[in-house]
Design a protein around this motif. Structure first.
Motif, PDB file in Angstrom:
ATOM      1  N   VAL A  23      -5.076   5.878  -9.320  1.00 16.93           N
ATOM      2  CA  VAL A  23      -4.007   5.286  -8.300  1.00 16.93           C
ATOM      3  C   VAL A  23      -4.414   3.244  -7.680  1.00 16.93           C
ATOM      4  O   VAL A  23      -3.218   2.763  -8.025  1.00 16.93           O
ATOM      5  N   ILE A  24      -6.033   3.406  -8.131  1.00 13.73           N
ATOM      6  CA  ILE A  24      -6.088   2.281  -7.711  1.00 13.73           C
ATOM      7  C   ILE A  24      -5.738   1.510  -9.000  1.00 13.73           C
ATOM      8  O   ILE A  24      -4.706   0.239  -8.829  1.00 13.73           O
ATOM      9  N   LEU A  25      -5.831   1.646  -9.515  1.00 18.29           N
ATOM     10  CA  LEU A  25      -5.619   0.847 -11.196  1.00 18.29           C
ATOM     11  C   LEU A  25      -3.938   0.809 -11.662  1.00 18.29           C
ATOM     12  O   LEU A  25      -3.217  -0.483 -11.726  1.00 18.29           O
ATOM     13  N   ASN A  30       1.055  -2.231 -11.019  1.00 19.20           N
ATOM     14  CA  ASN A  30       2.016  -2.506 -10.468  1.00 19.20           C
ATOM     15  C   ASN A  30       2.827  -3.571  -9.105  1.00 19.20           C
ATOM     16  O   ASN A  30       3.645  -3.728  -8.698  1.00 19.20           O
ATOM     17  N   LEU A  31       1.372  -3.213  -8.251  1.00 17.41           N
ATOM     18  CA  LEU A  31       1.738  -4.332  -6.456  1.00 17.41           C
ATOM     19  C   LEU A  31       1.031  -5.267  -6.752  1.00 17.41           C
ATOM     20  O   LEU A  31       1.089  -5.973  -5.667  1.00 17.41           O
ATOM     21  N   GLY A  32      -0.385  -5.448  -7.440  1.00 15.93           N
ATOM     22  CA  GLY A  32      -1.120  -6.664  -7.409  1.00 15.93           C
ATOM     23  C   GLY A  32      -2.252  -6.346  -6.789  1.00 15.93           C
ATOM     24  O   GLY A  32      -2.627  -5.421  -5.919  1.00 15.93           O
ATOM     25  N   THR A  97       0.952  10.223 -13.163  1.00 22.29           N
ATOM     26  CA  THR A  97       1.703  10.201 -12.072  1.00 22.29           C
ATOM     27  C   THR A  97       1.232   9.953 -11.030  1.00 22.29           C
ATOM     28  O   THR A  97       0.533  10.269 -10.473  1.00 22.29           O
ATOM     29  N   VAL A  98       1.174   8.544 -10.444  1.00 22.68           N
ATOM     30  CA  VAL A  98       0.352   8.258  -9.265  1.00 22.68           C
ATOM     31  C   VAL A  98       1.459   7.911  -8.035  1.00 22.68           C
ATOM     32  O   VAL A  98       3.034   7.327  -8.380  1.00 22.68           O
ATOM     33  N   ASN A  99       1.440   7.564  -7.038  1.00 22.74           N
ATOM     34  CA  ASN A  99       2.009   7.493  -5.366  1.00 22.74           C
ATOM     35  C   ASN A  99       1.390   5.698  -5.737  1.00 22.74           C
ATOM     36  O   ASN A  99       0.920   5.650  -5.316  1.00 22.74           O
ATOM     37  N   GLN A 100       2.809   4.716  -5.067  1.00 23.14           N
ATOM     38  CA  GLN A 100       3.033   3.511  -5.578  1.00 23.14           C
ATOM     39  C   GLN A 100       2.248   2.924  -3.950  1.00 23.14           C
ATOM     40  O   GLN A 100       2.579   2.091  -4.057  1.00 23.14           O
ATOM     41  N   ALA A 101       2.343   3.894  -3.283  1.00 21.39           N
ATOM     42  CA  ALA A 101       2.313   3.110  -1.113  1.00 21.39           C
ATOM     43  C   ALA A 101       1.523   2.142  -1.983  1.00 21.39           C
ATOM     44  O   ALA A 101       1.720   1.079  -0.748  1.00 21.39           O
ATOM     45  N   GLY A 102       0.202   1.929  -1.777  1.00 18.76           N
ATOM     46  CA  GLY A 102      -0.635   0.729  -1.971  1.00 18.76           C
ATOM     47  C   GLY A 102      -1.098   0.323  -0.388  1.00 18.76           C
ATOM     48  O   GLY A 102      -1.220  -0.875  -0.273  1.00 18.76           O
ATOM     49  N   TRP A 157     -12.924  -1.359 -10.882  1.00 20.30           N
ATOM     50  CA  TRP A 157     -11.393  -0.953 -10.647  1.00 20.30           C
ATOM     51  C   TRP A 157      -9.634  -1.337 -10.908  1.00 20.30           C
ATOM     52  O   TRP A 157      -8.692  -1.967 -11.251  1.00 20.30           O
ATOM     53  N   VAL A 158     -10.146  -2.611  -9.611  1.00 22.30           N
ATOM     54  CA  VAL A 158      -8.666  -3.467  -8.855  1.00 22.30           C
ATOM     55  C   VAL A 158      -9.214  -4.685  -9.872  1.00 22.30           C
ATOM     56  O   VAL A 158      -8.403  -5.114 -10.343  1.00 22.30           O
ATOM     57  N   LEU A 159     -10.358  -5.176 -10.239  1.00 27.05           N
ATOM     58  CA  LEU A 159     -10.278  -6.294 -10.414  1.00 27.05           C
ATOM     59  C   LEU A 159     -10.362  -6.094 -12.245  1.00 27.05           C
ATOM     60  O   LEU A 159     -10.029  -7.069 -13.106  1.00 27.05           O
TER      61      LEU A 159
END
Length: 192
Positions: A23-25, A30-32, A97-102, A157-159
């Motif tokens: 989800v983090i990846l 997708n959202l930054g 496929t993952v949830n994109q809530a962020g 995973w974010v960076l």
């Protein structure tokens, strides 16, 4: 305490793909970065909370049922071999496929339904810390250190999300085999 085995176990479980890391990846792609970090903070707080609760429960169990430690170590070892097998056989052809809530809340609540996190937090303290030290400061310090490892895994995973994603896609099977072997090694070394 076998610190090497503990670190191998913590790094493999927190850095390898799982629901939270995927989800983090996806969120960073997708959202930054900002939304991915918000999600990461929630995931880290919940991870630390789960570790703290697990440490308290396991310490109480050890006090009332001293023989339970061996049972928890066996469960931890079985779980580590199960994870190694799951990593080894992971489907390298499908894209999840993952949830994109962020959001902070989605990161927080994901940890409570993530079986990888639940099983890890319930086995790491009794397998690696309690056999050597049951004092509250040692258990609390261990839980804090493991939470930091988890946070660093999430931030990694974010960076490096895009780069890491490309690397994993190009070398999925070999990465899975290497991670599975390291995890199996950590399970064996825990008993030495």
């Amino acid at each position: 305490m076998n610190l090497t085995s503990l670190l191998i176990y913590c790094f493999i479980v927190t850095f390898t793909p799982g629901p939270t890391n995927i989800v983090i990846l996806s969120t960073v792609s997708n959202l930054g970065t900002k939304k991915a970090m918000e999600y990461t903070y929630g995931a880290t707080v919940a991870f630390g909370l789960l570790l703290a609760v697990s440490a308290m429960l396991n310490t109480m169990l050890l006090t009332f049922l001293p023989k339970i430690l061996l049972v928890m170590q066996i469960i931890g070892t079985i779980y580590m071999f199960y994870l190694a097998y799951q990593i080894y056989k992971m489907d390298t052809s499908a894209s999840p496929t993952v949830n994109q809530a962020g959001t902070f809340a989605s990161g927080f609540f994901m940890q409570f339904v993530n079986p990888k996190v639940i099983l890890f937090t319930m086995t790491v303290i009794p397998s690696y810390v309690l056999p050597f030290d049951t004092s509250m400061p040692a258990v609390a310090l261990s839980a804090f250190a493991i939470t930091l490892i988890g946070f660093f895994a999430f931030v990694t995973w974010v960076l490096f999300g895009t780069i890491f994603k490309q690397f994993l896609q190009a070398h999925k099977k070999i990465v899975n085999v290497i991670m599975a072997l390291f995890l199996g090694f950590a399970a064996i070394v825990m008993w030495m």
